[in-house]
Scaffold this active site. Structure first.
Site, mmCIF file in Angstrom:
data_model
loop_
_atom_site.group_PDB
_atom_site.id
_atom_site.type_symbol
_atom_site.label_atom_id
_atom_site.label_comp_id
_atom_site.label_asym_id
_atom_site.label_seq_id
_atom_site.Cartn_x
_atom_site.Cartn_y
_atom_site.Cartn_z
ATOM 1 N N LYS A 55 -31.261 -64.638 38.126
ATOM 2 C CA LYS A 55 -30.897 -65.258 36.849
ATOM 3 C C LYS A 55 -29.544 -65.981 36.963
ATOM 4 O O LYS A 55 -28.829 -65.811 37.947
ATOM 5 C CB LYS A 55 -30.864 -64.172 35.765
ATOM 6 C CG LYS A 55 -32.250 -63.550 35.509
ATOM 7 C CD LYS A 55 -32.155 -62.431 34.485
ATOM 8 C CE LYS A 55 -33.520 -61.854 34.175
ATOM 9 N NZ LYS A 55 -33.415 -60.725 33.190
ATOM 10 N N TYR A 65 -41.080 -65.918 28.501
ATOM 11 C CA TYR A 65 -40.745 -64.718 27.722
ATOM 12 C C TYR A 65 -41.472 -64.681 26.376
ATOM 13 O O TYR A 65 -40.975 -64.072 25.434
ATOM 14 C CB TYR A 65 -39.231 -64.639 27.519
ATOM 15 C CG TYR A 65 -38.460 -64.136 28.732
ATOM 16 C CD1 TYR A 65 -38.793 -62.916 29.338
ATOM 17 C CD2 TYR A 65 -37.404 -64.858 29.266
ATOM 18 C CE1 TYR A 65 -38.089 -62.440 30.441
ATOM 19 C CE2 TYR A 65 -36.691 -64.388 30.375
ATOM 20 C CZ TYR A 65 -37.042 -63.174 30.957
ATOM 21 O OH TYR A 65 -36.331 -62.709 32.039
ATOM 22 N N PHE A 96 -33.219 -60.017 20.287
ATOM 23 C CA PHE A 96 -32.415 -60.598 21.369
ATOM 24 C C PHE A 96 -33.050 -61.846 21.984
ATOM 25 O O PHE A 96 -32.472 -62.453 22.881
ATOM 26 C CB PHE A 96 -32.161 -59.556 22.472
ATOM 27 C CG PHE A 96 -33.417 -58.963 23.093
ATOM 28 C CD1 PHE A 96 -34.111 -59.641 24.086
ATOM 29 C CD2 PHE A 96 -33.892 -57.733 22.676
ATOM 30 C CE1 PHE A 96 -35.263 -59.107 24.661
ATOM 31 C CE2 PHE A 96 -35.048 -57.190 23.237
ATOM 32 C CZ PHE A 96 -35.733 -57.885 24.236
ATOM 33 N N ARG A 134 -40.206 -53.932 41.468
ATOM 34 C CA ARG A 134 -39.588 -53.416 40.242
ATOM 35 C C ARG A 134 -38.679 -52.233 40.559
ATOM 36 O O ARG A 134 -37.639 -52.047 39.941
ATOM 37 C CB ARG A 134 -40.666 -52.981 39.240
ATOM 38 C CG ARG A 134 -41.505 -54.118 38.688
ATOM 39 C CD ARG A 134 -40.813 -54.918 37.634
ATOM 40 N NE ARG A 134 -40.582 -54.208 36.392
ATOM 41 C CZ ARG A 134 -40.167 -54.782 35.274
ATOM 42 N NH1 ARG A 134 -39.927 -56.085 35.240
ATOM 43 N NH2 ARG A 134 -39.969 -54.076 34.194
ATOM 44 N N THR A 144 -34.330 -51.998 33.235
ATOM 45 C CA THR A 144 -33.869 -53.181 32.500
ATOM 46 C C THR A 144 -32.396 -53.050 32.111
ATOM 47 O O THR A 144 -31.616 -53.991 32.253
ATOM 48 C CB THR A 144 -34.730 -53.366 31.230
ATOM 49 O OG1 THR A 144 -36.098 -53.498 31.627
ATOM 50 C CG2 THR A 144 -34.309 -54.594 30.454
ATOM 51 N N ARG A 192 -29.968 -53.779 40.050
ATOM 52 C CA ARG A 192 -29.239 -53.690 38.773
ATOM 53 C C ARG A 192 -28.275 -52.505 38.773
ATOM 54 O O ARG A 192 -27.186 -52.580 38.199
ATOM 55 C CB ARG A 192 -30.231 -53.596 37.611
ATOM 56 C CG ARG A 192 -30.936 -54.937 37.330
ATOM 57 C CD ARG A 192 -32.111 -54.750 36.387
ATOM 58 N NE ARG A 192 -32.741 -56.012 36.012
ATOM 59 C CZ ARG A 192 -33.912 -56.092 35.393
ATOM 60 N NH1 ARG A 192 -34.597 -54.998 35.099
ATOM 61 N NH2 ARG A 192 -34.418 -57.276 35.082
ATOM 62 N N ASN A 243 -28.484 -58.890 33.450
ATOM 63 C CA ASN A 243 -29.010 -57.963 34.465
ATOM 64 C C ASN A 243 -29.498 -58.653 35.742
ATOM 65 O O ASN A 243 -30.294 -58.107 36.497
ATOM 66 C CB ASN A 243 -30.056 -57.016 33.859
ATOM 67 C CG ASN A 243 -31.272 -57.732 33.323
ATOM 68 O OD1 ASN A 243 -31.438 -58.938 33.530
ATOM 69 N ND2 ASN A 243 -32.140 -57.005 32.639
ATOM 70 N N HIS A 298 -34.963 -61.064 37.682
ATOM 71 C CA HIS A 298 -36.261 -60.835 37.044
ATOM 72 C C HIS A 298 -37.294 -60.496 38.107
ATOM 73 O O HIS A 298 -37.232 -61.038 39.205
ATOM 74 C CB HIS A 298 -36.719 -62.107 36.303
ATOM 75 C CG HIS A 298 -38.199 -62.111 35.975
ATOM 76 N ND1 HIS A 298 -38.705 -61.519 34.841
ATOM 77 C CD2 HIS A 298 -39.277 -62.581 36.666
ATOM 78 C CE1 HIS A 298 -40.045 -61.642 34.852
ATOM 79 N NE2 HIS A 298 -40.406 -62.293 35.941
ATOM 80 N N GLU A 328 -47.020 -66.176 36.921
ATOM 81 C CA GLU A 328 -45.685 -66.720 37.184
ATOM 82 C C GLU A 328 -45.584 -67.458 38.521
ATOM 83 O O GLU A 328 -44.877 -68.454 38.630
ATOM 84 C CB GLU A 328 -44.654 -65.581 37.094
ATOM 85 C CG GLU A 328 -44.534 -65.046 35.664
ATOM 86 C CD GLU A 328 -43.846 -63.693 35.540
ATOM 87 O OE1 GLU A 328 -43.225 -63.238 36.519
ATOM 88 O OE2 GLU A 328 -43.920 -63.092 34.450
HETATM 89 P P1 DAT Z 1 -37.332 -56.621 32.509
HETATM 90 O O1 DAT Z 1 -36.440 -57.805 32.826
HETATM 91 O O2 DAT Z 1 -36.764 -55.334 33.095
HETATM 92 O O3 DAT Z 1 -38.773 -56.842 32.836
HETATM 93 P P2 DAT Z 1 -38.116 -57.035 29.725
HETATM 94 O O4 DAT Z 1 -39.230 -57.876 30.272
HETATM 95 O O5 DAT Z 1 -38.449 -55.942 28.789
HETATM 96 O O6 DAT Z 1 -37.244 -56.399 30.925
HETATM 97 O O7 DAT Z 1 -37.066 -57.996 29.019
HETATM 98 C C1 DAT Z 1 -36.748 -59.260 29.590
HETATM 99 C C2 DAT Z 1 -35.250 -59.474 29.508
HETATM 100 O O8 DAT Z 1 -34.855 -59.481 28.131
HETATM 101 C C3 DAT Z 1 -34.405 -58.371 30.150
HETATM 102 O O9 DAT Z 1 -34.272 -58.514 31.547
HETATM 103 C C4 DAT Z 1 -33.113 -58.522 29.426
HETATM 104 C C5 DAT Z 1 -33.567 -58.899 28.001
HETATM 105 N N1 DAT Z 1 -33.667 -57.686 27.167
HETATM 106 C C6 DAT Z 1 -34.659 -56.751 27.208
HETATM 107 N N2 DAT Z 1 -34.431 -55.744 26.321
HETATM 108 C C7 DAT Z 1 -33.262 -56.066 25.710
HETATM 109 C C8 DAT Z 1 -32.466 -55.452 24.694
HETATM 110 N N3 DAT Z 1 -32.839 -54.297 24.118
HETATM 111 N N4 DAT Z 1 -31.320 -56.064 24.320
HETATM 112 C C9 DAT Z 1 -30.937 -57.231 24.886
HETATM 113 N N5 DAT Z 1 -31.636 -57.876 25.839
HETATM 114 C C10 DAT Z 1 -32.777 -57.313 26.248
HETATM 115 MG MG MG Z 2 -40.193 -58.211 32.069
#
Ligand code: DAT
Ligand code: MG
Length: 167
Positions: free
Chosen positions: A11, A51, A59, A84, A90, A101, A111, A114, A125
């Site tokens: 990222k 996303y 968020f 993963r 996350t 992370r 973080n 991805h 993807e």
């Molecule tokens: P991951 O990246 O571990 O697959 P995710 O797909 O649930 O996690 O979410 C995508 C991204 O969105 C994540 O890397 C950071 C952001 N995100 C997720 N949960 C969040 C939260 N509770 N507050 C702020 N940002 C968040």
């Molecule tokens: Mg994800």
């Protein structure tokens, strides 16, 4: 061998912080095969499509701003669940030491990386289909109609270490 494709993104914070080599290095050392790599700035429409499952989250707008804020690096084929685990939880505060992370990040909103969360999303993807009989040895055909890679952007090659990595 169960074949899966995963999509790994460094990222914008990872690129700004000079962590591209460090992060790619962890996937290389694990033994994953890199089949596509590119550096570019993500358009808003692509970030929103990527996303889209998180559209209802509070968020979401800051997530889109963050992902489109600078260049990103994409990496090609690997194994979904294993990647993963290398990445970690996350929320970096909950990510184990030794994970990307856990070692390199402090906030969920920064973080650094991805990774696809399922083989289906890995295909969506990267564009590479999961019907390849053997990821390491066999020649295969694939089509590229994916979010992040265009046709011709993924390579087909056999790593020299393949027989030393998998029996
Ligand atoms: P991951 O990246 O571990 O697959 P995710 O797909 O649930 O996690 O979410 C995508 C991204 O969105 C994540 O890397 C950071 C952001 N995100 C997720 N949960 C969040 C939260 N509770 N507050 C702020 N940002 C968040
Ligand atoms: Mg994800």
């Amino acid at each position: 061998v169960q074949v899966e494709q995963t999509y790994i993104m460094v990222k914008p914070d990872g690129v700004q912080r000079g962590l591209v080599g460090e992060i790619i290095s962890r996937f290389e050392r694990k033994g994953f095969k890199l089949t596509g790599l590119k550096l570019f700035q993500c358009p808003k429409e692509l970030a929103e499509e990527h996303y889209k499952d998180l559209k209802s989250k509070s968020f979401y707008p800051t997530l889109i701003d963050y992902i489109t804020s600078g260049p990103v690096v994409w990496e090609g084929v690997g194994v979904v669940a294993s990647a993963r685990k290398l990445i970690g939880s996350t929320n970096p505060l909950q990510a184990e030491p030794g994970t990307i992370r856990g070692d390199l990040a402090v906030q969920t909103g920064r973080n650094v990386v991805h990774g696809s969360d399922s083989p289906e999303n890995g295909k969506r993807e990267t564009g590479r289909s999961g019907s390849i009989p053997d990821i390491v040895f066999l020649k295969h055909c694939f089509s590229c109609s994916a979010l992040w890679f265009k046709e011709g952007e993924l390579c087909e090659w056999t790593p020299a270490q393949a027989p030393w990595l998998m029996e």
